[in-house]
Scaffold this active site. Structure first.
Site, PDB file in Angstrom:
ATOM      1  N   TRP A  30      18.614  56.413  77.293  1.00  0.00           N
ATOM      2  CA  TRP A  30      19.094  57.581  78.030  1.00  0.00           C
ATOM      3  C   TRP A  30      17.855  58.376  78.441  1.00  0.00           C
ATOM      4  CZ3 TRP A  30      23.517  60.610  79.289  1.00  0.00           C
ATOM      5  CH2 TRP A  30      24.741  59.934  79.118  1.00  0.00           C
ATOM      6  N   GLU A  67      22.281  56.556  68.266  1.00  0.00           N
ATOM      7  CA  GLU A  67      22.017  55.254  67.639  1.00  0.00           C
ATOM      8  C   GLU A  67      20.668  55.218  66.898  1.00  0.00           C
ATOM      9  OE1 GLU A  67      23.554  55.303  70.909  1.00  0.00           O
ATOM     10  OE2 GLU A  67      25.351  55.020  69.704  1.00  0.00           O
ATOM     11  N   LEU A 139      17.850  64.642  74.455  1.00  0.00           N
ATOM     12  CA  LEU A 139      19.232  65.091  74.593  1.00  0.00           C
ATOM     13  C   LEU A 139      19.264  66.299  75.514  1.00  0.00           C
ATOM     14  CD1 LEU A 139      20.241  64.637  70.890  1.00  0.00           C
ATOM     15  CD2 LEU A 139      21.604  63.776  72.802  1.00  0.00           C
ATOM     16  N   THR A 144      30.143  70.133  77.671  1.00  0.00           N
ATOM     17  CA  THR A 144      31.067  70.061  76.532  1.00  0.00           C
ATOM     18  C   THR A 144      30.291  70.236  75.233  1.00  0.00           C
ATOM     19  OG1 THR A 144      30.791  67.691  76.177  1.00  0.00           O
ATOM     20  CG2 THR A 144      32.423  68.349  77.825  1.00  0.00           C
ATOM     21  N   HIS A 146      29.633  67.920  73.167  1.00  0.00           N
ATOM     22  CA  HIS A 146      29.022  66.649  72.816  1.00  0.00           C
ATOM     23  C   HIS A 146      27.588  66.826  72.319  1.00  0.00           C
ATOM     24  CE1 HIS A 146      27.666  62.474  73.699  1.00  0.00           C
ATOM     25  NE2 HIS A 146      28.896  62.194  73.379  1.00  0.00           N
ATOM     26  N   PHE A 171      10.870  62.989  63.730  1.00  0.00           N
ATOM     27  CA  PHE A 171      11.961  63.451  64.601  1.00  0.00           C
ATOM     28  C   PHE A 171      11.397  63.697  65.997  1.00  0.00           C
ATOM     29  CE2 PHE A 171      14.688  67.020  66.177  1.00  0.00           C
ATOM     30  CZ  PHE A 171      15.885  66.324  66.239  1.00  0.00           C
ATOM     31  N   ARG A 185       8.267  69.578  78.054  1.00  0.00           N
ATOM     32  CA  ARG A 185       7.911  69.118  76.702  1.00  0.00           C
ATOM     33  C   ARG A 185       7.439  67.669  76.673  1.00  0.00           C
ATOM     34  NH1 ARG A 185      10.824  73.192  77.076  1.00  0.00           N
ATOM     35  NH2 ARG A 185      10.814  74.881  75.559  1.00  0.00           N
TER      36      ARG A 185
HETATM   37  C1  DLZ Z   1      26.941  60.191  75.734  1.00  0.00           C
HETATM   38  C2  DLZ Z   1      25.579  60.778  75.815  1.00  0.00           C
HETATM   39  C3  DLZ Z   1      25.358  61.963  76.541  1.00  0.00           C
HETATM   40  C4  DLZ Z   1      26.441  62.696  77.234  1.00  0.00           C
HETATM   41  N1  DLZ Z   1      24.131  62.493  76.651  1.00  0.00           N
HETATM   42  C5  DLZ Z   1      23.085  61.870  76.045  1.00  0.00           C
HETATM   43  C6  DLZ Z   1      21.772  62.398  76.142  1.00  0.00           C
HETATM   44  O1  DLZ Z   1      21.499  63.402  76.795  1.00  0.00           O
HETATM   45  N2  DLZ Z   1      20.781  61.737  75.489  1.00  0.00           N
HETATM   46  C7  DLZ Z   1      20.998  60.606  74.749  1.00  0.00           C
HETATM   47  O2  DLZ Z   1      20.049  60.063  74.158  1.00  0.00           O
HETATM   48  N3  DLZ Z   1      22.236  60.091  74.648  1.00  0.00           N
HETATM   49  C8  DLZ Z   1      23.269  60.667  75.260  1.00  0.00           C
HETATM   50  N4  DLZ Z   1      24.526  60.146  75.168  1.00  0.00           N
HETATM   51  C9  DLZ Z   1      24.724  58.853  74.459  1.00  0.00           C
HETATM   52  C10 DLZ Z   1      24.896  58.997  72.935  1.00  0.00           C
HETATM   53  O3  DLZ Z   1      23.659  59.287  72.311  1.00  0.00           O
HETATM   54  C11 DLZ Z   1      25.410  57.658  72.355  1.00  0.00           C
HETATM   55  O4  DLZ Z   1      24.621  56.595  72.830  1.00  0.00           O
HETATM   56  C12 DLZ Z   1      26.858  57.401  72.712  1.00  0.00           C
HETATM   57  O5  DLZ Z   1      27.667  58.481  72.353  1.00  0.00           O
HETATM   58  C13 DLZ Z   1      27.380  56.118  72.007  1.00  0.00           C
HETATM   59  O6  DLZ Z   1      27.331  56.262  70.599  1.00  0.00           O
END
Ligand code: DLZ
Length: 216
Positions: A30, A67, A139, A144, A146, A171, A185
């Site tokens: 991601w 993960e 992230l 939401t 999440h 981390f 960053r």
């Molecule tokens: C689903 C999701 C979302 C919305 N945003 C991110 C993110 O910004 N960064 C990231 O590393 N992963 C994101 N994920 C995926 C979740 O980390 C994860 O892979 C899924 O929920 C499946 O377990």
């Protein structure tokens, strides 16, 4: 005064020699461009500042930040089991799906490679288990809840892997409200005023690995 402020990690008082260390980086897919920059920063610090051999840095990828703890734990266990068995190929062909026989009795065997480990061979990848792990991801908050759940789970999970295994797990997860915050960053912002936190994570991994290996 603010100009003299050191951005990021203040270097340790003594040089931190990582030439005998083996480090695992687990990174997400991601937000790949930003994560790529952070991974490069971590590798650069370890290689250029701490003499970690490039062949002793293994990078594995996972889908998302959620993960990271599972992957760190599993790959650490695999490296410890293979090192204890004197395997030639510790991790070379292993990813999360390949090379793991989850029914193997050895998979649940406790790790036996703690304390100071033998020096790396002069050429080729070291055969020792990993001395440190760096979990790297980005992230970015959406609309939401999440983000909040994943941030909490990942930070707790990464801490748990480190404390349970006795191997430091860094981390390396940016938890940002906007993409721009993440770019700053990772030292990738247009203004060029940011700082690549991956550099600090690489140095932190070496320092903590040396602490783990220190004899009493
Ligand atoms: C689903 C999701 C979302 C919305 N945003 C991110 C993110 O910004 N960064 C990231 O590393 N992963 C994101 N994920 C995926 C979740 O980390 C994860 O892979 C899924 O929920 C499946 O377990």
């Amino acid at each position: 005064m603010i100009d003299e402020f050191h951005k990021g990690l203040e270097p340790a008082a003594a040089p931190q020699d990582g030439s005998n260390l083996r480090v695992l980086i687990v990174r997400t897919r991601w937000n790949t461009p930003i994560v790529d920059g952070l991974v490069d920063g971590a590798k650069k610090a370890m290689i250029d500042q701490h003499n970690v051999k490039p062949e002793n840095i293994v990078v594995e990828s996972v889908p998302g930040a959620y993960e990271l703890p599972f992957a760190a734990k599993k790959l650490l266990e695999v490296s410890q089991i293979r090192a204890a068995e004197g395997a030639n190929d510790l991790m070379g062909s292993v990813n999360l799906l390949d090379g793991l026989n989850l029914n193997s009795p050895t998979i649940s065997r406790p790790a036996s490679t703690t304390g100071t480990q033998p020096a790396a061979a002069s050429s080729g990848p070291s055969k020792q288990a990993f001395d440190a792990v760096i979990c790297i991801g980005v992230l970015i908050k959406g609309s939401t809840m999440h983000f909040e759940y994943i941030c909490d789970a990942v930070s707790q999970g990464i801490m748990r892997v480190g404390l349970d295994s006795g191997v430091p797990v860094i981390f390396g997860v940016l938890t940002c409200l906007t993409e721009e915050q993440a770019l700053v960053r990772a030292g990738m912002d247009k203004a060029g005023k940011g700082h690549n936190h991956g550099l600090d994570w690489g140095s932190g991994a070496v320092e903590m690995a040396l602490l783990k290996n220190r004899s009493l």
